[in-house]
Design a protein around this motif. Structure first.
Motif, PDB file in Angstrom:
ATOM      1  N   UNK A 147     -93.561  77.466  -1.293  1.00 36.80           N
ATOM      2  CA  UNK A 147     -92.688  78.391  -2.015  1.00 36.80           C
ATOM      3  C   UNK A 147     -91.933  79.337  -1.095  1.00 36.80           C
ATOM      4  N   UNK A 148     -92.190  79.266   0.220  1.00 43.96           N
ATOM      5  CA  UNK A 148     -91.506  80.147   1.160  1.00 43.96           C
ATOM      6  C   UNK A 148     -90.884  79.323   2.282  1.00 43.96           C
ATOM      7  N   UNK A 149     -89.978  79.953   3.018  1.00 45.03           N
ATOM      8  CA  UNK A 149     -89.418  79.335   4.220  1.00 45.03           C
ATOM      9  C   UNK A 149     -90.228  79.844   5.399  1.00 45.03           C
ATOM     10  N   UNK A 150     -91.057  78.979   5.964  1.00 44.92           N
ATOM     11  CA  UNK A 150     -91.948  79.378   7.054  1.00 44.92           C
ATOM     12  C   UNK A 150     -91.634  78.583   8.296  1.00 44.92           C
ATOM     13  N   UNK A 151     -91.483  79.296   9.414  1.00 41.55           N
ATOM     14  CA  UNK A 151     -91.253  78.657  10.710  1.00 41.55           C
ATOM     15  C   UNK A 151     -92.553  78.495  11.483  1.00 41.55           C
ATOM     16  N   UNK A 152     -93.528  79.382  11.204  1.00 45.33           N
ATOM     17  CA  UNK A 152     -94.795  79.351  11.923  1.00 45.33           C
ATOM     18  C   UNK A 152     -95.870  79.981  11.056  1.00 45.33           C
ATOM     19  N   UNK A 153     -97.089  79.993  11.573  1.00 45.77           N
ATOM     20  CA  UNK A 153     -98.204  80.616  10.875  1.00 45.77           C
ATOM     21  C   UNK A 153     -97.920  82.089  10.590  1.00 45.77           C
TER      22      UNK A 153
END
Length: 640
Positions: A55-61
């Motif tokens: 549900x989110x735009x995540x590039x990393x932890x």
């Protein structure tokens, strides 16, 4: 303020809990080594699922963790190229232990200045869930678990083989800056009754973001691979072999390979299950090799860990865990040029540990968890980390929790070695180790009220942390900068004298605050609501000033609404309150918004698109690199 607010809040939540009557969801927290459901676990726990990550735009932890209650991004004003770290309850990022399936990863930010290399170990698609425990967990995990533990749990095999392809790309829509693309492949399943496997692979690329010929965000090229295999000897015995391979390039304008980072983790474990107890044995090695092309040297961090645990359920109303661990931590700084070999550094530290935890059902309504760990450190001696927490079941859906825990964080190999001398002639400063350092320690107290059923979740927590022997540097003198000898006489050397600093236990501090969480399923028809709020008050006891870059107020909100044609809309809002920078200047509060649309076309195919930083929020010039501009992205996920 705390007393009045907490009393009013608890009374309101107790009254609200009487209105709900649906059954609660079952789940087990692996990191706490408990067999209780989440609501009955004594620690403050947050769980992020793979569905939450989508549900989110995540590039990393770090991007995933930034929206968890009690956690915040921190970028100090000496950081470079937009690197960010995660802080738990106002403590430094080096005090948050990161695990992958229960195995430590190298906390590079504790050894390498301005680094955030520990957040890109694995493909995000490999994650089944992330368990975050806030508060000291040294009673089970020893050093570095001072502020809490973040355990990344990868997907486990089921009866059938399931494979997934995930493709994602995005842009800042400005001169190709900050463009991203990602490809990942996963395959998990059971081949036969005796053999199961999981494979996770990822290749992602992020372009440099510039502002007025300076780098706001460095470029990244990341390749990750995880291979897990399980061999069932019989119904009661299994062997697990695993390997994590990660290669990462960090790029700037002047240095296409500013950092070349290679990370490895190899592990073997054996589990034996009996009717009333189990034996778990594990050995693994972790290595992180970070080479900087600018300064022509490598940081090489290694951990070798052997762990044994016995789980006993034979005593009625008790779940007892005995364990022991041997750990060897080493650090090597190796220069490329032969004439600098005399400046190479290599040292190691041995730890020997014993720990025990007993989870006791005193009555049907009262659970007491007692634990302690003994750590023998090669340099500073021994450390005992006790823990005592209690859970009281008010009714089927409500819990009152509270307890005390002690944690510690040992000095790093470089900090505690008097032979360590680092000189940065380009920046004009140097650092010396100190064999007389004491470990940082923390005494933590918390009390919470929690309510949960199938449609509602409430939790409020008050916490107080007292930190002793904070490790930092203090100025001890100056040296002539030998780099200046090469400057022409008509060009002034920028740093004719180098400031020499020494690691030392410089101060004590406190962090205290309030955490609020509320989740509601079907607040309106097809609308789910998620809100968390963190109030944080910090103080350096030496200066009587607040700790740097620790916002007083943080709010995260998520609204998920199902539109017609099964189009899922996710709207997110984040508020970061006022905070102080490293010059004790005030940084103003700010807000960001994000929107995502996703649709599942078939059981196998889903598509998403979204915008991060919807309003293109920017901060003042000095801190502009904290925020990426308006970012558009699209992704496709196919399962077969």
């Amino acid at each position: 303020m705390y007393r009045v607010f907490s009393k009013v809040l608890i009374l309101n939540l107790i009254m609200i809990s009487m209105l709900f009557s649906m059954e609660k969801l079952d789940d087990v927290v692996i990191t706490s080594k408990s067999n209780k459901e989440v609501i009955d676990v004594s620690s403050s726990v947050s769980i992020i699922t793979q569905e939450d990550i989508k549900k989110i735009k995540a590039d990393s932890l770090a991007d995933i963790l930034s929206e968890v209650v009690g956690l915040n991004f921190s970028v100090n004003n000496s950081s470079i190229y937009g690197r960010k770290n995660i802080s738990i309850r106002g403590l430094e990022s080096r005090n948050s232990l990161i695990l992958i399936d229960g195995k430590r990863v190298s906390l590079t930010d504790a050894q390498i200045g301005h680094s955030d290399f520990q957040y890109n170990w694995i493909p995000l698609e490999a994650i089944e869930k992330i368990e975050i425990i806030r508060g000291p967990m040294s009673s089970l995990y020893g050093s570095n678990a001072l502020g809490g533990v973040i355990n990344i749990i990868t997907k486990q095999p089921n009866e059938t083989i399931v494979s997934t392809i995930d493709i994602e790309g995005g842009t800042l829509n400005k001169n190709n800056q900050g463009n991203e693309k990602k490809f990942s492949f996963t395959s998990v399943g059971k081949v036969n009754d005796n053999f199961s496997y999981s494979i996770f692979a990822e290749d992602k690329n992020k372009n440099i973001t510039e502002y007025e010929n300076s780098v706001l965000h460095e470029g990244k090229e990341v390749k990750n691979l995880i291979v897990n295999t399980w061999f069932n000897i019989d119904d009661s015995q299994e062997i697990n072999l695993s390997a994590i391979l990660s290669n990462e390039l960090r790029e700037t304008i002047d240095y296409p390979t500013y950092y070349n980072i290679k990370k490895r983790n190899y592990a073997i474990s054996y589990n034996k299950y009996f009717e009333k107890f189990a034996i778990k044995l594990k050995y693994y090695e972790t290595k992180s090799n970070s080479h900087t092309n600018q300064f022509k040297y490598s940081h090489i961090l290694k951990d070798k860990i052997a762990n044994a645990e016995i789980y006993i359920d034979a005593i009625k109303n008790n779940r007892i865990i005995f364990g022991g661990e041997f750990r060897k931590e080493s650090y090597n700084k190796s220069y490329d040029q032969s004439y600098k070999k005399s400046a190479n550094f290599n040292d190691s530290i041995n730890y020997n540990s014993l720990f025990v935890q007993d989870e006791i059902d005193i009555t049907n309504s009262l659970i007491l968890t007692l634990g302690a760990r003994y750590d023998k450190h090669e340099n500073f001696g021994s450390q005992i980390s006790p823990k005592a927490y209690m859970v009281y079941k008010i009714d089927e859906y409500s819990r009152l929790k509270g307890g005390y825990g002690h944690g510690f964080s040992a000095p790093t190999v470089t900090q505690t070695s008097s032979s360590y001398m680092f000189r940065n002639y380009y920046a004009g400063h140097g650092f010396n180790g100190n064999k007389d350092l004491k470990p940082e320690s923390l005494d933590s107290y918390e009390i919470s009220y929690e309510f949960e059923n199938r449609s509602d979740f409430f939790k409020t927590t008050l916490f107080y942390n007292k930190i002793k022997n904070l490790i930092d540097t203090k100025l001890i003198g100056a040296e002539t900068n030998i780099l200046c000898k090469n400057f022409p006489i008509f060009i002034p050397c920028p740093f004719s004298k180098m400031k020499i600093q020494k690691y030392d236990n410089i101060s004590n501090a406190t962090t205290k605050g309030l955490e609020l969480e509320y989740k509601k399923t079907n607040l309106l028809k097809d609308l789910n609501f998620d809100l968390n709020y963190t109030y944080l008050k910090t103080e350096d006891k030496q200066t009587n000033k607040e700790l740097k870059l620790k916002p007083e107020h943080t709010i995260n909100t998520r609204i998920v609404y199902l539109l017609p044609y099964d189009l899922q809309t996710t709207f997110r809002y984040k508020y970061i309150g006022n905070q102080k920078d490293h010059n004790n200047k005030s940084l103003k509060a700010y807000s960001t918004f994000a929107l995502q649309l996703s649709k599942k076309f078939t059981d196998s195919l889903s598509v998403k698109t979204g915008i991060e930083n919807l309003t293109n929020k920017k901060l003042n010039d000095l801190y502009d690199y904290q925020l990426r501009g308006r970012f558009y992205y699209v992704g496709l996920n196919y399962t077969f």
